[in-house]
Motif scaffolding. Sequence first.
Motif, mmCIF file in Angstrom:
data_model
loop_
_atom_site.group_PDB
_atom_site.id
_atom_site.type_symbol
_atom_site.label_atom_id
_atom_site.label_comp_id
_atom_site.label_asym_id
_atom_site.label_seq_id
_atom_site.Cartn_x
_atom_site.Cartn_y
_atom_site.Cartn_z
ATOM 1 N N GLN A 135 -6.220 3.426 2.709
ATOM 2 C CA GLN A 135 -6.491 3.580 1.287
ATOM 3 C C GLN A 135 -7.995 3.568 1.014
ATOM 4 N N SER A 193 -2.300 7.298 -8.748
ATOM 5 C CA SER A 193 -3.625 6.997 -8.225
ATOM 6 C C SER A 193 -4.616 7.995 -8.805
ATOM 7 N N PHE A 195 -8.619 9.791 -8.377
ATOM 8 C CA PHE A 195 -9.502 10.207 -7.297
ATOM 9 C C PHE A 195 -10.825 10.731 -7.845
ATOM 10 N N GLU A 221 -9.919 7.902 -3.171
ATOM 11 C CA GLU A 221 -9.121 7.226 -4.200
ATOM 12 C C GLU A 221 -9.929 6.112 -4.860
ATOM 13 N N HIS A 225 -5.534 1.700 -8.386
ATOM 14 C CA HIS A 225 -4.833 2.649 -9.258
ATOM 15 C C HIS A 225 -5.442 2.715 -10.659
#
Length: 244
Positions: A135, A193, A195, A221, A225
């Motif tokens: 992640q 999510s 970006f 990312e 979130h």
Amino acid sequence: MPKIKSLCNACKVSFSVDGPISEEALQRVCKLLDKIKPSDVGLEHEAYIARNWNDPGPVTNGGAEPNGTNQYRPPIQYLYIHECETYSMGIFCMPPSSIIPLHNHPGMTVFSKLLYGKLHVESYDWIDANDQVEQLQARPAKVVKDCEMSGPQTTVLFPDRGGNIHTFRAITPCALFDVLCPPYLAGVGRDCSYFRKSSLNEPPALLPGDVNSSEIVWLEELENHQPPEGFSVARGAYKGPIVR
């Protein structure tokens, strides 16, 4: 029967928690969504304004106008229509220059119809769909769209293709009707999510045969979130036929 109720009935029999039950079911929903007009969802007045909209020029939030008044851009509004276990349905009403930032729809099939107005869309798919990538690590993605769209226009994207990661910028007032199948549900991994484009610009060592380096961007990312600072969506009043 109102068109929006016919669409909901079709979604009910065409969708499951795993997505559309068949290609035929997917096409059934697309055909009904194609028929939806602003007047079917209580947006005929807003569509009229969009058709007759003239660009007043750049105005920042709180910026002073020549007459000494302050003009504030209205927020993006989400008009909730319906949500159940297998799908959700609603409309994003976007004022000019507003942006829905780069985000994804993990594990979802998304039907979108631009009801009126004009917007610019950028969308991407991962080059490597491996979910085990760390992640927040920058990853290469292929450009799917980078173009203007004018309503009415319907598009479909899938969990692994069609531009699942995308951003919209309103050029004129516009309304985007979304049907998500299945809807967001963080507990089972369907959490949105956000970006941003990374400063990395080196292509991966081995590109698929149908991809060249000019079509590649690197995306990373955002943490937890969370959307970019300053992005918010207000709840608007849906004025179309009620779906129960």
